[in-house]
Design a protein around this motif. Structure first.
Motif, PDB file in Angstrom:
ATOM      1  N   LEU A 134     -34.311  12.489  -5.292  1.00 32.01           N
ATOM      2  CA  LEU A 134     -34.138  12.020  -3.916  1.00 32.01           C
ATOM      3  C   LEU A 134     -33.500  13.093  -3.042  1.00 32.01           C
ATOM      4  O   LEU A 134     -33.807  13.196  -1.846  1.00 32.01           O
ATOM      5  CB  LEU A 134     -33.263  10.761  -3.886  1.00 32.01           C
ATOM      6  N   TYR A 135     -32.610  13.870  -3.637  1.00 32.15           N
ATOM      7  CA  TYR A 135     -31.836  14.840  -2.878  1.00 32.15           C
ATOM      8  C   TYR A 135     -32.363  16.267  -3.040  1.00 32.15           C
ATOM      9  O   TYR A 135     -31.773  17.211  -2.510  1.00 32.15           O
ATOM     10  CB  TYR A 135     -30.368  14.788  -3.313  1.00 32.15           C
ATOM     11  N   SER A 136     -33.456  16.433  -3.754  1.00 32.77           N
ATOM     12  CA  SER A 136     -33.951  17.784  -4.046  1.00 32.77           C
ATOM     13  C   SER A 136     -34.392  18.518  -2.788  1.00 32.77           C
ATOM     14  O   SER A 136     -34.396  19.751  -2.753  1.00 32.77           O
ATOM     15  CB  SER A 136     -35.108  17.722  -5.055  1.00 32.77           C
ATOM     16  N   GLY A 137     -34.758  17.775  -1.757  1.00 39.64           N
ATOM     17  CA  GLY A 137     -35.224  18.411  -0.525  1.00 39.64           C
ATOM     18  C   GLY A 137     -34.134  18.678   0.490  1.00 39.64           C
ATOM     19  O   GLY A 137     -34.411  19.182   1.585  1.00 39.64           O
ATOM     20  N   ILE A 138     -32.888  18.375   0.153  1.00 43.10           N
ATOM     21  CA  ILE A 138     -31.781  18.614   1.073  1.00 43.10           C
ATOM     22  C   ILE A 138     -31.374  20.078   0.961  1.00 43.10           C
ATOM     23  O   ILE A 138     -30.845  20.516  -0.067  1.00 43.10           O
ATOM     24  CB  ILE A 138     -30.576  17.705   0.760  1.00 43.10           C
ATOM     25  N   THR A 139     -31.656  20.845   2.002  1.00 41.86           N
ATOM     26  CA  THR A 139     -31.374  22.279   1.992  1.00 41.86           C
ATOM     27  C   THR A 139     -30.627  22.677   3.257  1.00 41.86           C
ATOM     28  O   THR A 139     -30.736  22.020   4.293  1.00 41.86           O
ATOM     29  CB  THR A 139     -32.667  23.108   1.901  1.00 41.86           C
ATOM     30  N   ASN A 140     -29.888  23.747   3.167  1.00 37.59           N
ATOM     31  CA  ASN A 140     -29.264  24.334   4.344  1.00 37.59           C
ATOM     32  C   ASN A 140     -30.332  24.965   5.236  1.00 37.59           C
ATOM     33  O   ASN A 140     -31.465  25.185   4.785  1.00 37.59           O
ATOM     34  CB  ASN A 140     -28.236  25.385   3.923  1.00 37.59           C
ATOM     35  N   PRO A 141     -29.997  25.272   6.474  1.00 35.46           N
ATOM     36  CA  PRO A 141     -30.982  25.883   7.369  1.00 35.46           C
ATOM     37  C   PRO A 141     -31.625  27.153   6.817  1.00 35.46           C
ATOM     38  O   PRO A 141     -32.762  27.473   7.159  1.00 35.46           O
ATOM     39  CB  PRO A 141     -30.165  26.179   8.634  1.00 35.46           C
ATOM     40  N   ASP A 142     -30.921  27.869   5.942  1.00 40.25           N
ATOM     41  CA  ASP A 142     -31.495  29.085   5.366  1.00 40.25           C
ATOM     42  C   ASP A 142     -32.345  28.813   4.144  1.00 40.25           C
ATOM     43  O   ASP A 142     -32.826  29.747   3.488  1.00 40.25           O
ATOM     44  CB  ASP A 142     -30.394  30.091   5.023  1.00 40.25           C
ATOM     45  N   GLY A 143     -32.530  27.501   3.805  1.00 40.51           N
ATOM     46  CA  GLY A 143     -33.370  27.131   2.673  1.00 40.51           C
ATOM     47  C   GLY A 143     -32.636  26.935   1.372  1.00 40.51           C
ATOM     48  O   GLY A 143     -33.255  26.558   0.361  1.00 40.51           O
ATOM     49  N   THR A 144     -31.325  27.158   1.345  1.00 44.50           N
ATOM     50  CA  THR A 144     -30.547  26.988   0.113  1.00 44.50           C
ATOM     51  C   THR A 144     -30.525  25.525  -0.300  1.00 44.50           C
ATOM     52  O   THR A 144     -30.157  24.644   0.486  1.00 44.50           O
ATOM     53  CB  THR A 144     -29.105  27.482   0.311  1.00 44.50           C
ATOM     54  N   ARG A 145     -30.934  25.265  -1.535  1.00 45.15           N
ATOM     55  CA  ARG A 145     -30.932  23.900  -2.056  1.00 45.15           C
ATOM     56  C   ARG A 145     -29.497  23.490  -2.385  1.00 45.15           C
ATOM     57  O   ARG A 145     -28.798  24.195  -3.115  1.00 45.15           O
ATOM     58  CB  ARG A 145     -31.804  23.830  -3.309  1.00 45.15           C
ATOM     59  N   LEU A 146     -29.070  22.333  -1.857  1.00 43.30           N
ATOM     60  CA  LEU A 146     -27.684  21.907  -2.020  1.00 43.30           C
ATOM     61  C   LEU A 146     -27.437  21.164  -3.326  1.00 43.30           C
ATOM     62  O   LEU A 146     -26.346  21.231  -3.889  1.00 43.30           O
ATOM     63  CB  LEU A 146     -27.263  21.023  -0.842  1.00 43.30           C
ATOM     64  N   PHE A 147     -28.442  20.447  -3.813  1.00 42.46           N
ATOM     65  CA  PHE A 147     -28.288  19.656  -5.041  1.00 42.46           C
ATOM     66  C   PHE A 147     -29.107  20.318  -6.152  1.00 42.46           C
ATOM     67  O   PHE A 147     -30.251  20.685  -5.949  1.00 42.46           O
ATOM     68  CB  PHE A 147     -28.758  18.222  -4.819  1.00 42.46           C
ATOM     69  N   PRO A 148     -28.529  20.461  -7.341  1.00 44.01           N
ATOM     70  CA  PRO A 148     -29.177  21.254  -8.390  1.00 44.01           C
ATOM     71  C   PRO A 148     -30.306  20.527  -9.108  1.00 44.01           C
ATOM     72  O   PRO A 148     -30.382  19.293  -9.108  1.00 44.01           O
ATOM     73  CB  PRO A 148     -28.024  21.534  -9.352  1.00 44.01           C
TER      74      PRO A 148
END
Length: 624
Positions: free
Chosen positions: A240-254
């Motif tokens: 569910l959270y795999s697509g949550i990224t920072n504006p630079d594309g960094t994935r927040l959840f592993p």
């Protein structure tokens, strides 16, 4: 360093703007004897020490906050009748503009206070302050700072790490914008801090004046809980959270990493191997006294760390039935789901699930009665422990669903038509409509009340409540952390030392022995690894009941859509009592007292909309 700043600046830009600003502002406001300046603080031991105490003042008050926070009333273990803002969670009516029990600003303010202290304490010039004392203050402050991050992470997931940075407050708002750090970065920061502190903190409290300060075990216990959460599905491969990224594309959840279960096992083992703690036992083989001693015996051998030695008034007054003379607001109680969670005397859990209409699915080998509401005359075993003793008759006709349950059940659940002991007096209580325990808005909506945190030996009717050391971290939790992690390693094929599984089963047997039950491997001979994982989750639910675990357990296991949404059951509190102490037969039936809403986005808190609006780098959590 500037000493004045607009207090209305808030968390992310707010915290970053306020970051290392005059954390002393509130502290200075309290100085009535002179116009204290920032420079003067560091010249006097008393003001330096007061500032240090201020850095610790943002720690949660688990005893006094237990029915104000969501951890009890917004989980399927409990119901809180009062109109707390966390009820928005129960009904799905919360959103980024209405965030209940929002503590992010509070904890970032605490982090700010810690950073100011750590950046300046070495300037202390008072000769009465020793280097040893300064180092003690610094390690305790670092512990508090790391713990503040942990408290935010369990609600929000990845947050912004400020570290020790002293910010340039002449910078523009845009220059102070920050993205969230990743989950693994946040975990690594807290773990690295706590791991370093474990080598600097004392192994044990040196005197009673140290009670409540962090020790080596406290730092390692925080790591254990955080590593466990990090291994569970919410923070380990959550799609569910795999697509949550920072504006630079960094994935927040592993992505999923099974090795995190091994890390969790090692972290729990590190606490166990200290050899500092042991399960509390009174020494007379009485499982009722043993288990109640966890919260009745102050600073006992099982307590690893507590947020403090508190008056029991807040916990007691909200769990003493209104039928008891004196101050009584009894409106906190277990749900029927929690009542159903306790094992039978033979160690088997009787309710394995529910049908669509809420009818329980029963394990027929558990000994649970076929007709749960048929009545028999039997003695509540807690009577022998002196907690509910009737003054003239200790046997009542009660539904057999309360018969032959494990000791932890009787020490936690108080039901209608029973006597409440308060000092040397006993009061018969009814939670039926018109009963003495069902007054105005102060009554348990489930028809059960929690009596674990009330001191029955004291006469609350005379204003005597006693004190409590809330078990924020205790060995029983660490045991359960270890057992779960070891079993998950076995399930996922993760290599761990060969003796871990044997030790896990041994300490599980010890935990159940303290609760008056046989080992799980006797009650469930031949159980598979999957079954044992389910069983340790059940064990955790009852062993740690009402200690602020269930809310986070259902979310990190990602089962809350099933457990925390939908009908919540209790007894029929609308049944009319013929007298204030009467509990009619119509009371004894499963009844929906509340229907709750839990959506996939509810697993984590939303970031406040004002912070999203002010920080273009801040990415909102899933579904908000």
């Amino acid at each position: 360093m500037k000493l004045l700043i607009n207090k209305t600046i808030s968390v992310f830009l707010g915290v970053l703007l306020l970051g290392l600003l005059p954390a002393c502002e509130d502290f200075l406001d309290r100085q009535e004897d002179e116009a204290m300046t920032f420079e003067k603080i560091w010249k006097n031991r008393s003001t330096v020490r007061e500032y240090w105490r201020n850095t610790m003042s943002f720690l949660p008050d688990d005893a006094n906050d237990f029915n104000f926070s969501p951890w009890l009333g917004a989980s399927d273990e409990g119901t809180v009748t009062y109109n707390r803002d966390f009820r928005w969670i129960n009904f799905g009516s919360w959103n980024p503009t209405s965030v209940p029990y929002e503590r992010m600003q509070h904890y970032y303010k605490g982090i700010r206070e810690c950073n100011v202290f750590l950046a300046n304490v070495d300037r202390t010039s008072d000769p009465l302050v020793s280097e040893e004392e300064i180092q003690e203050w610094k390690v305790q402050t670092r512990f508090a700072r790391a713990y503040y991050y942990f408290l935010m992470m369990r609600n929000y997931g990845p947050v912004i790490l400020v570290g020790d940075e002293e910010l340039d407050f002449t910078a523009t708002t845009e220059q102070l914008e920050r993205p969230r750090n990743t989950w693994d970065e946040c975990v690594n920061y807290v773990v690295s801090e706590m791991d370093d502190l474990a080598g600097k903190l004392p192994e044990e409290w040196q005197s009673s004046s140290d009670y409540g300060l962090a020790t080596r075990g406290a730092a390692l216990a925080v790591i254990s809980r955080l590593k466990l959460y990090s291994a569970r599905p919410l923070f380990n491969g959550n799609e569910l959270y795999s697509g949550i990224t920072n504006p630079d594309g960094t994935r927040l959840f592993p992505a999923f990493n099974g090795e995190k279960w091994a890390e969790a096992a090692h972290a729990a083992k590190a606490v166990i191997d200290l050899g500092t703690y042991e399960l509390y036992r009174a020494g007379n083989g009485d499982p009722y006294e043993d288990w109640m001693g966890i919260t009745n015996e102050h600073w006992n051998s099982e307590i690893i760390w507590s947020t403090g030695y508190k008056s029991r008034y807040i916990m007691g007054v909200h769990t003493v039935p209104t039928g008891v003379p004196g101050t009584a607001y009894g409106g906190v109680g277990p749900t029927q789901q929690q009542v159903d969670a306790y094992a039978m005397q033979n160690g088997r859990y009787p309710i394995t699930g529910y049908q669509g209409d809420g009818t329980p699915i029963v394990d027929n080998t558990s000994g649970y009665p076929a007709n749960e509401f048929s009545k028999e005359q039997f003695t509540n075993p807690a009577f022998d422990a002196g907690y509910n003793t009737a003054s003239d008759d200790s046997e009542n006709m009660w539904p057999v669903l309360f018969k032959d349950r494990e000791p932890r059940f009787y020490m936690t659940v108080f039901w209608s038509d029973s006597y409440w002991k308060h000092g040397d007096r006993h009061t018969l209580i009814s939670f039926a409509k018109g009963g003495n325990g069902n007054k105005s808005h102060d009554y348990p909506k489930s028809g059960y009340i929690l009596h674990r945190f009330y001191d029955h030996s004291l006469p609350s009717h005379s204003g005597q409540w006693g004190n409590i050391v809330f078990p924020t971290f205790r060995l029983g939790e660490i045991y359960l952390n270890f057992i779960e992690a070891v079993l998950e390693c076995k399930k996922n094929g993760i290599a761990i030392p060969t003796d871990y599984e044997t030790e896990a089963m041994n300490i599980w047997a010890d935990l159940r022995d303290r609760a008056g039950m046989s080992p799980i491997t006797d009650a469930y001979a031949g159980a598979s690894t999957e079954q044992l994982i389910d069983l340790v989750r059940r064990e955790r639910r009852v062993e740690l009941a009402f200690e602020n675990h269930r809310y986070f357990d259902t979310r990190t296991w990602m089962i809350a859509e099933e457990t925390d949404g939908g009908p919540m059951y209790g007894m029929n509190i609308d049944a009319e009592a013929e007298s204030t102490t009467d509990t009619p037969d119509s009371f004894w039936q499963r009844n929906i007292f509340e229907t709750r809403v839990f959506q996939p986005n509810h697993y984590l808190y939303p970031f406040s909309q004002r912070e999203i609006d002010r920080n273009s780098e801040l990415v909102q959590n899933y579904g908000w």
